[in-house]
Design an enzyme around this catalytic site. Structure first.
Site, PDB file in Angstrom:
ATOM      1  N   GLY A 255       0.935  -1.493   0.228  1.00  0.00           N
ATOM      2  CA  GLY A 255      -0.085   0.376  -0.245  1.00  0.00           C
ATOM      3  C   GLY A 255       0.689   1.324  -0.121  1.00  0.00           C
ATOM      4  O   GLY A 255       2.474   1.457  -0.142  1.00  0.00           O
ATOM      5  N   ARG A 256       0.583   1.933   0.700  1.00  0.00           N
ATOM      6  CA  ARG A 256       0.959   3.322   0.163  1.00  0.00           C
ATOM      7  C   ARG A 256       2.218   3.391   1.395  1.00  0.00           C
ATOM      8  O   ARG A 256       3.433   4.062   0.681  1.00  0.00           O
ATOM      9  CB  ARG A 256       0.403   4.308   1.077  1.00  0.00           C
ATOM     10  N   ILE A 257       2.244   2.590   2.390  1.00  0.00           N
ATOM     11  CA  ILE A 257       3.788   2.149   3.087  1.00  0.00           C
ATOM     12  C   ILE A 257       4.661   1.955   2.237  1.00  0.00           C
ATOM     13  O   ILE A 257       5.244   1.710   1.932  1.00  0.00           O
ATOM     14  CB  ILE A 257       3.299   2.515   4.521  1.00  0.00           C
TER      15      ILE A 257
ATOM     16  N   ILE B 107       6.696  -2.480  10.726  1.00  0.00           N
ATOM     17  CA  ILE B 107       6.448  -1.575  11.013  1.00  0.00           C
ATOM     18  C   ILE B 107       5.131  -0.921  11.180  1.00  0.00           C
ATOM     19  O   ILE B 107       4.464  -0.039  10.348  1.00  0.00           O
ATOM     20  CB  ILE B 107       6.769  -0.313   9.907  1.00  0.00           C
TER      21      ILE B 107
ATOM     22  N   ARG C  41       1.812  -3.968  12.903  1.00  0.00           N
ATOM     23  CA  ARG C  41       0.695  -3.433  14.176  1.00  0.00           C
ATOM     24  C   ARG C  41       1.812  -5.181  13.958  1.00  0.00           C
ATOM     25  O   ARG C  41       1.461  -6.348  13.551  1.00  0.00           O
ATOM     26  CB  ARG C  41      -0.352  -3.796  13.509  1.00  0.00           C
TER      27      ARG C  41
ATOM     28  N   ASP D  57       9.105  -2.138  15.620  1.00  0.00           N
ATOM     29  CA  ASP D  57       7.925  -0.699  15.997  1.00  0.00           C
ATOM     30  C   ASP D  57       7.173  -1.044  16.961  1.00  0.00           C
ATOM     31  O   ASP D  57       6.617  -0.082  17.252  1.00  0.00           O
ATOM     32  CB  ASP D  57       8.383   0.561  14.230  1.00  0.00           C
TER      33      ASP D  57
ATOM     34  N   GLU E 277       1.130  -3.837  23.474  1.00  0.00           N
ATOM     35  CA  GLU E 277       2.249  -2.740  23.128  1.00  0.00           C
ATOM     36  C   GLU E 277       1.332  -2.511  25.048  1.00  0.00           C
ATOM     37  O   GLU E 277       0.099  -2.748  24.908  1.00  0.00           O
ATOM     38  CB  GLU E 277       2.183  -1.542  22.407  1.00  0.00           C
TER      39      GLU E 277
ATOM     40  N   HIS F 117       6.836   2.340  18.887  1.00  0.00           N
ATOM     41  CA  HIS F 117       5.879   2.453  17.761  1.00  0.00           C
ATOM     42  C   HIS F 117       5.959   3.843  18.170  1.00  0.00           C
ATOM     43  O   HIS F 117       4.820   4.695  17.918  1.00  0.00           O
ATOM     44  CB  HIS F 117       4.586   2.119  18.670  1.00  0.00           C
TER      45      HIS F 117
HETATM   46  C1  8YV Z   1       0.316   6.073  16.146  1.00  0.00           C
HETATM   47  C2  8YV Z   1      -0.598   4.520  14.136  1.00  0.00           C
HETATM   48  O1  8YV Z   1       1.140   5.321  16.717  1.00  0.00           O
HETATM   49  O2  8YV Z   1      -0.837   5.903  12.188  1.00  0.00           O
HETATM   50  C3  8YV Z   1      -1.291   4.680  12.974  1.00  0.00           C
HETATM   51  O3  8YV Z   1      -1.922   3.251  12.934  1.00  0.00           O
HETATM   52  O4  8YV Z   1      -0.497   3.551  14.864  1.00  0.00           O
HETATM   53  C4  8YV Z   1       0.372   5.865  14.307  1.00  0.00           C
HETATM   54  O5  8YV Z   1       0.409   6.545  13.544  1.00  0.00           O
HETATM   55  C5  8YV Z   1      -0.853   6.616  16.246  1.00  0.00           C
HETATM   56  O6  8YV Z   1      -1.614   6.418  15.639  1.00  0.00           O
HETATM   57  C6  8YV Z   1      -0.945   7.259  17.565  1.00  0.00           C
HETATM   58  O7  8YV Z   1      -1.449   6.728  19.167  1.00  0.00           O
END
Ligand code: 8YV
Length: 312
Positions: free
Chosen positions: A149-151, A226, A228, A252, A257, A275
């Site tokens: 996807g984008r990332i 990076i 979930r 990350d 968590e 994270h």
């Molecule tokens: C943030 C994230 O850590 O965008 C996401 O899905 O997991 C992160 O950007 C989070 O939303 C901030 O609490």
């Protein structure tokens, strides 16, 4: 004043800015009775990427119309329950893509070149009596991206700068002359030096990176996550690291968590971060602004800026 239910931590600036024009209640501080007393006033839930927003909470709030997520991932939100109730959901896509991809590359370089281990080597005074063992070359290596996807795409464009050969696995076929597409994750893992997880979380990707994928990655392979924690079978990962059936990991995100398996700590071949993928000042400010703009658009009965349009 309009009433917002905040179910998770968000940056102070966002919490304070919203508090100027809204009454903001913190979910964790409300008793069941207190929540039921104000349930009929709540139109907006403010969540983060790590939050859980259950069907039960959604259905407890008869006037709920919007769940605004401070993050791109909304896997903790029961999106089906929300959509069934015509509750809209917004997230913060695009603006964090660069930072998350940057961190993925940083973790890949760090694990491969054992930067953290090398720093500890100096700090322990070991350099005085020898040199740090050679690490693994990144440039020209094979990068497998899970989730294009984008990332995933942003990671690929950065990896080109390292002359890496890039391949990917995604639920949808990818047609690109620069990135080879695998419809079989095991085959991708077998043919990767570094496997980088960029897939969004959900039922389909739950524990996608399992024992078999890690075995296919092999004793020299490096896993980067990076995305979930839920996308990786963390027990299988701990086993692979402790038994040396993979070469290393850069993580990350974690299954539970902020708790991290002890076995992943204090190892030169494992780099962990808390994270922080999107956590640069500029990006967090842009995310906060987008959340506020979405909430303002909702109250002004205007089109939302970044609505989630489908459950995937
Ligand atoms: C943030 C994230 O850590 O965008 C996401 O899905 O997991 C992160 O950007 C989070 O939303 C901030 O609490």
């Amino acid at each position: 004043m309009p009433v917002i239910l905040r179910v998770d931590k968000v940056p102070q600036v966002l919490a304070e800015a919203l508090a100027h024009e809204h009454t903001v209640y913190e979910y964790s501080k409300l008793s069941a009775k207190a929540l039921s007393d104000i349930a009929g006033e709540i139109q907006v839930i403010l969540a983060s990427g790590e939050s859980t927003v259950t069907a039960s909470l959604i259905n407890q709030l008869p006037e709920l119309k919007l769940i605004a997520v401070f993050g791109v991932g909304y896997d903790g939100v029961d999106i089906h329950a929300a959509f069934e109730r015509n509750v809209q959901v917004t997230n913060t896509p695009d603006i964090l893509t660069d930072d998350v991809a940057d961190l993925g590359i940083a973790l890949m370089l760090n694990v491969s070149r054992k930067i953290n281990g090398a720093q500890k080597f100096i700090e322990r005074g070991n350099w005085l009596s020898g040199s740090y063992p050679p690490s693994t070359k990144v440039s020209g290596g094979r990068l497998g991206i899970v989730g294009f996807g984008r990332i995933g795409r942003a990671v690929a464009s950065r990896a080109k700068g390292f002359a890496m050969s890039i391949a990917c696995f995604d639920k949808n076929p990818v047609d690109s002359h620069e990135v080879a597409y695998y419809d079989n994750l095991l085959e991708l893992a077998k043919n990767s030096d570094v496997l980088m997880v960029c897939a969004s979380a959900g039922k389909e990707s739950h524990k996608l990176i399992n024992h078999d994928v890690l075995s296919a990655l092999g004793a020299k392979g490096i896993l980067i996550n990076i995305a979930r924690g839920s996308v990786v079978d963390e027990e299988a990962l701990v086993e692979a690291i402790t038994q040396g059936t993979i070469g290393g990991a850069g993580l990350d995100v974690f299954a539970n968590e902020p708790h991290i398996p002890q076995a992943l700590l204090d190892r030169d071949e494992v780099v962990v971060t808390p994270h922080i993928g999107s956590a640069t000042q500029a990006t967090r400010a842009a995310m906060a602004k987008l959340v506020m703009d979405n909430i303002a658009a909702f109250y002004a009965s205007q089109a939302l800026l970044t609505p989630v349009t489908s459950p995937d």
